[in-house]
Design a protein around this motif. Structure first.
Motif, short mmCIF file in Angstrom:
data_model
loop_
_atom_site.label_atom_id
_atom_site.label_comp_id
_atom_site.label_asym_id
_atom_site.label_seq_id
_atom_site.Cartn_x
_atom_site.Cartn_y
_atom_site.Cartn_z
N VAL A 187 0.82 -1.22 0.00
CA VAL A 187 0.00 0.00 0.00
C VAL A 187 0.86 1.27 0.00
CG1 VAL A 187 -1.98 -1.00 1.22
CG2 VAL A 187 -0.13 0.00 2.54
N TRP A 188 0.22 2.36 -0.45
CA TRP A 188 0.75 3.69 -0.22
C TRP A 188 -0.14 4.31 0.85
CZ3 TRP A 188 2.07 6.72 -5.37
CH2 TRP A 188 3.09 6.04 -6.04
N ARG A 189 0.46 4.88 1.88
CA ARG A 189 -0.32 5.49 2.96
C ARG A 189 -0.21 7.00 2.87
NH1 ARG A 189 -1.12 1.20 6.62
NH2 ARG A 189 0.43 -0.42 6.30
N PHE A 190 -1.31 7.67 3.17
CA PHE A 190 -1.35 9.12 3.16
C PHE A 190 -1.94 9.62 4.48
CE2 PHE A 190 -1.61 7.59 -1.14
CZ PHE A 190 -0.76 8.43 -1.85
N GLY A 191 -1.23 10.49 5.16
CA GLY A 191 -1.76 11.08 6.39
C GLY A 191 -2.37 12.44 6.05
N ILE A 192 -3.65 12.62 6.32
CA ILE A 192 -4.36 13.81 5.85
C ILE A 192 -5.07 14.48 7.02
CG2 ILE A 192 -6.18 14.65 4.33
CD1 ILE A 192 -5.56 12.06 2.62
N LYS A 193 -4.78 15.75 7.18
CA LYS A 193 -5.44 16.47 8.27
C LYS A 193 -6.84 16.89 7.83
CE LYS A 193 -4.79 20.34 11.36
NZ LYS A 193 -3.86 21.39 11.74
N ILE A 194 -7.83 16.58 8.66
CA ILE A 194 -9.20 16.96 8.35
C ILE A 194 -9.35 18.44 8.68
CG2 ILE A 194 -11.62 16.53 8.87
CD1 ILE A 194 -10.11 14.26 7.44
N PHE A 195 -9.58 19.22 7.64
CA PHE A 195 -9.42 20.66 7.78
C PHE A 195 -10.61 21.43 7.19
CE2 PHE A 195 -7.66 24.74 6.47
CZ PHE A 195 -7.00 25.12 7.62
N GLY A 196 -10.97 21.11 5.98
CA GLY A 196 -12.05 21.84 5.33
C GLY A 196 -13.06 20.89 4.72
N ARG A 197 -13.84 21.41 3.77
CA ARG A 197 -14.92 20.58 3.20
C ARG A 197 -14.39 19.35 2.48
NH1 ARG A 197 -18.62 24.74 0.06
NH2 ARG A 197 -16.60 25.77 -0.03
N TYR A 198 -13.32 19.58 1.69
CA TYR A 198 -12.81 18.46 0.90
C TYR A 198 -12.30 17.34 1.81
CZ TYR A 198 -10.24 15.89 -2.67
OH TYR A 198 -9.78 14.91 -3.51
N THR A 199 -11.43 17.72 2.74
CA THR A 199 -10.84 16.67 3.59
C THR A 199 -11.89 16.07 4.52
OG1 THR A 199 -10.04 18.42 5.03
CG2 THR A 199 -8.46 17.46 3.50
N SER A 200 -12.89 16.85 4.91
CA SER A 200 -13.96 16.27 5.73
C SER A 200 -14.69 15.19 4.96
CB SER A 200 -14.96 17.35 6.16
OG SER A 200 -14.33 18.25 7.03
N ALA A 201 -14.89 15.44 3.67
CA ALA A 201 -15.59 14.44 2.85
C ALA A 201 -14.79 13.15 2.70
CB ALA A 201 -15.91 15.03 1.47
N LEU A 202 -13.48 13.23 2.91
CA LEU A 202 -12.66 12.01 2.81
C LEU A 202 -13.07 10.97 3.86
CD1 LEU A 202 -9.11 13.59 2.32
CD2 LEU A 202 -10.47 12.41 0.60
N GLN A 203 -13.69 11.46 4.93
CA GLN A 203 -14.12 10.52 5.98
C GLN A 203 -15.20 9.57 5.48
OE1 GLN A 203 -14.56 12.57 10.02
NE2 GLN A 203 -14.57 14.29 8.59
N ASP A 204 -15.89 9.96 4.39
CA ASP A 204 -16.96 9.11 3.86
C ASP A 204 -16.43 7.94 3.05
OD1 ASP A 204 -18.66 10.92 4.97
OD2 ASP A 204 -18.96 12.05 3.10
N VAL B 162 -11.24 26.22 10.51
CA VAL B 162 -10.66 25.09 11.21
C VAL B 162 -11.68 24.55 12.20
CG1 VAL B 162 -8.75 24.33 12.67
CG2 VAL B 162 -8.44 26.22 11.07
N PRO B 163 -11.97 23.26 12.17
CA PRO B 163 -12.90 22.74 13.16
C PRO B 163 -12.32 22.83 14.56
CG PRO B 163 -11.89 20.95 11.92
CD PRO B 163 -11.43 22.23 11.30
#
Lengths: 311, 360
Positions: free
Chosen positions: B67-84, B305-306
């Motif tokens: 695998v390739w792993r990516f660490g992503i900070k949940i910050f705005g709308r785009y990154t929040s949607a990554l949780q889905d 920022v949340p």
């Protein structure tokens, strides 16, 4: 060498342990254990709507690509299912829900006036398609997977891999399922208390096992239980009947070489009743068991008695 | 730019606000290798909320073949949607890109300075060096708001145990966490702190800096003061307005050229420039408002920022030579990274620390 102890709450129960090791390294180890358990819960909890298991349960009849961890636990479940002749089966989830165990136990209201648990027609692990090469799992309609029967044993065996490079003298308990190895701070064998099924805050016996690594697990019907519409129920559902186990066993304590086996075999013996259960235990390799019955009798496997001291 | 079709293997929170996405390496023979520290673009063709492609640093080691792993900070709308996103979903991977990479031959003694989510390329470098059993001396100064906020902490514990050449120093804004014996320092990274842990010949080392812009500027100033030649200072800007974001943040101009021709492209170009200016302003505003050093994603849109999650500190660890009765009931929880029951744990009794098997 000092013993470093830690205790915290996860998986709906108490996690605790003692490690004879350098303090800094032991503290790092404790931190790592906490994180691994949290990660495990995020993958495999039936009660977390965001867990991978919840996603799988919500998508029956579809080949779902899952994580390698999910494949690994599914294969472990299949092995246990085979070893126990289907008495430990993760497809038990629907029966647990029907029995009222639809939220984590500490959130259950045991006297909510709901009807008594009804038998659920359900499938077995044989009906679940596991593809190791494609990393996919497909569960049939009407099936809910629940790893409560093997989960604690499974994660305990995983955690040993983190502990043993650091120390051989330790114990670690996940809600009473435990692994023990080596000796305590006084250079004695770790004394292991065995819970009294009729007085849960007291011990009824003490186990002293040889120094090498052992896993110990207890299953019983007097802990997680309730009354629904005047009918007693508890959380140990016999997959063959879909009903809470009803026989002469109050609790079973098992000693085995791996926590996964100890966890699963304790339930297997409980479902069979004291006589058949102990006979089954005597046929297994590296397995000892103590059964406490509802008439307060103690029934042992062949070698269990020499490890026990009654209090 | 060639893109490779693959799928999501796993999605999990590794700290209160950092999501790790694990993407399968494609079976395609042409699927590229990467150097530790590089980044790649990701896009998710099935998701309306995740339009366009974004670039993220790769946090796994190139030696990880699965695998390739990516660490992503949940910050705005785009990154929040990554949780889905759920395991199995298709992902398009582009790249790898970037020259922010560790060289085992040139960088014999390397100092990594990470601010917030700027830690990700260093995770890749350290994992790689440890997997390869390299003897390069690696020292990581990891600036975070609090230890509970620090992703990859458990990985670093494991890697420190595996490698005698790795040293990790946590620098936190959380005054309560100060524990120099465990290399946890309250405050900011400064010249004295670096000198204290590097001991000698500060100018002979290779320095790698990654984090938000104010962090980068502060670190470059400090390292410059050591007399380190510029070629031994490598930097990777993280944050809105970075080169990586502007290059890969939106595929719109290409589509416009293809579909509507030159005139439409001119109009679109104006729109895009205005949008970039707006985002840039928002980014500046966020950075100005930021109370302390804190990294953003390479590319997060400039949304609010949340609020920080409340996270419980690790429970006290008692130290006894033999089992004894203790009234010090531990509180749950690990570093608050992953979903957990939030209620404090109350033991049913003041139990001693002894092994006890019981019904579970």
């Amino acid at each position: 060498m000092k013993t470093i102890n830690d205790r915290f709450y996860a998986l709906g129960t108490t996690i605790e342990g003692g490690f004879r090791a350098d303090q800094v390294l032991a503290e790092k180890l404790c931190e790592k254990i906490r994180l691994r358990i949290a990660e495990f819960e995020n993958h495999f909890s039936r009660f977390l709507p965001t867990s991978e298991l919840s996603y799988l349960n919500a998508n029956p009849n579809r080949e779902i690509t899952v994580s390698p961890q999910m494949i690994e636990i599914m294969l472990a479940a299949r092995k246990i299912w085979s070893l126990t002749d289907g008495l430990v089966d993760p497809t038990i989830g629907q029966s647990l829900i029907a029995a009222g165990y639809d939220v984590s136990f500490e959130l259950l209201n045991n006297s909510d006036g709901q009807p008594a648990p009804a038998r659920v027609v359900r499938r077995t692990l044989r009906d679940v398609k596991i593809d190791e090469k494609l990393n996919t799992v497909k569960i049939p309609e009407g099936t809910t997977l629940d790893f409560g029967g093997i989960g604690k044993g499974y994660i305990l065996d995983q955690l040993i891999n983190y502990i043993e490079p650091l120390t051989q003298d330790y114990w670690l308990s996940l809600g009473g399922d435990l692994v023990v190895s080596g000796r305590d701070g006084t250079n004695q064998h770790w004394p292991i208390g065995v819970q009294n099924p009729q007085a849960l805050d007291q011990d009824i016996a003490e186990l002293k096992l040889p120094s090498d690594r052992w896993a110990v697990a207890t299953s019983g019907i007097t802990h997680r239980r309730g009354v629904k519409a005047g009918v007693n129920w508890h959380h140990l559902i016999n997959p063959r009947t879909g009903q809470p186990a009803m026989n002469d066993v109050l609790s079973v304590t098992v000693v085995a070489k791996s926590a996964l086996l100890a966890d699963a075999f304790a339930k297997t013996i409980l479902f069979q009743g004291s006589k058949d259960g102990i006979e089954w235990a005597n046929r297994q390799k590296d397995l000892e068991a103590l059964v406490i019955t509802d008439t307060q009798e103690f029934v042992f496997s062949d070698n269990m008695k020499k490890y026990l001291k009654f209090l | 730019m060639k893109r490779y079709k693959t799928y999501l293997v796993n999605s999990r929170f590794i700290s209160a606000r950092v999501l790790e996405l694990s993407v399968a390496r494609s079976n395609s023979r042409s699927f590229p290798d990467f150097l530790p520290g590089q980044y790649a673009t990701l896009s998710f063709p099935l998701h309306q909320k995740l339009r366009g492609e974004r670039s993220f640093s790769i946090a796994s080691s190139p030696t990880d073949s699965s695998v390739w792993r990516f660490g992503i900070k949940i910050f705005g709308r785009y990154t929040s949607a990554l949780q889905d996103l759920r395991p199995g979903e298709p992902v398009m991977v582009g790249g790898p890109f970037g020259k922010f990479s560790f060289d085992q031959f040139k960088d014999q003694s390397a100092v990594f300075l990470a601010g917030g989510i700027g830690i990700t390329p260093f995770v890749s470098m350290i994992r790689w060096a440890t997997n390869k059993k390299l003897s390069n001396d690696l020292t990581l100064f990891y600036s975070v708001r609090s230890l509970a906020d620090a992703p990859y902490r458990e990985d670093f514990y494991a890697l420190e145990m595996l490698s005698p050449h790795l040293k990790v120093i946590y620098v936190t804004s959380d005054l309560a966490g100060n524990d120099p014996s465990a290399r946890i320092i309250s405050g900011r990274i400064n010249a004295d702190l670096i000198a204290r842990f590097l001991l000698k010949k500060l100018e002979d080392k290779s320095y790698f800096i990654c984090g938000p812009l104010p962090f980068m500027k502060a670190m470059e100033k400090i390292i410059g003061g050591f007399g380190v030649p510029k070629q031994f200072i490598k930097t990777e800007k993280f944050g809105i307005g970075s080169k990586a974001f502007i290059e890969t943040g939106s595929p719109m101009p290409k589509i416009a050229f293809a579909a509507w021709g030159l005139a439409a492209a001119v109009v679109f170009g104006v729109v895009v420039r205005m949008e970039q200016a707006r985002r840039s302003n928002a980014a500046t505003q966020n950075l100005v408002n930021s109370p302390s050093i804190e990294a953003t994603n390479n590319n997060a849109p400039g949304s609010a920022v949340p609020s920080m999650n409340n996270v419980n500190q690790a429970a006290p660890i008692t130290n006894t030579s033999q089992p004894s009765v203790s009234n010090n009931n531990s509180q749950n929880q690990s570093s608050g990274t992953i979903t957990q029951p939030s209620q404090p744990f109350q033991s049913p009794r003041a139990a001693p620390f002894v092994p006890r098997t019981r019904m579970s």
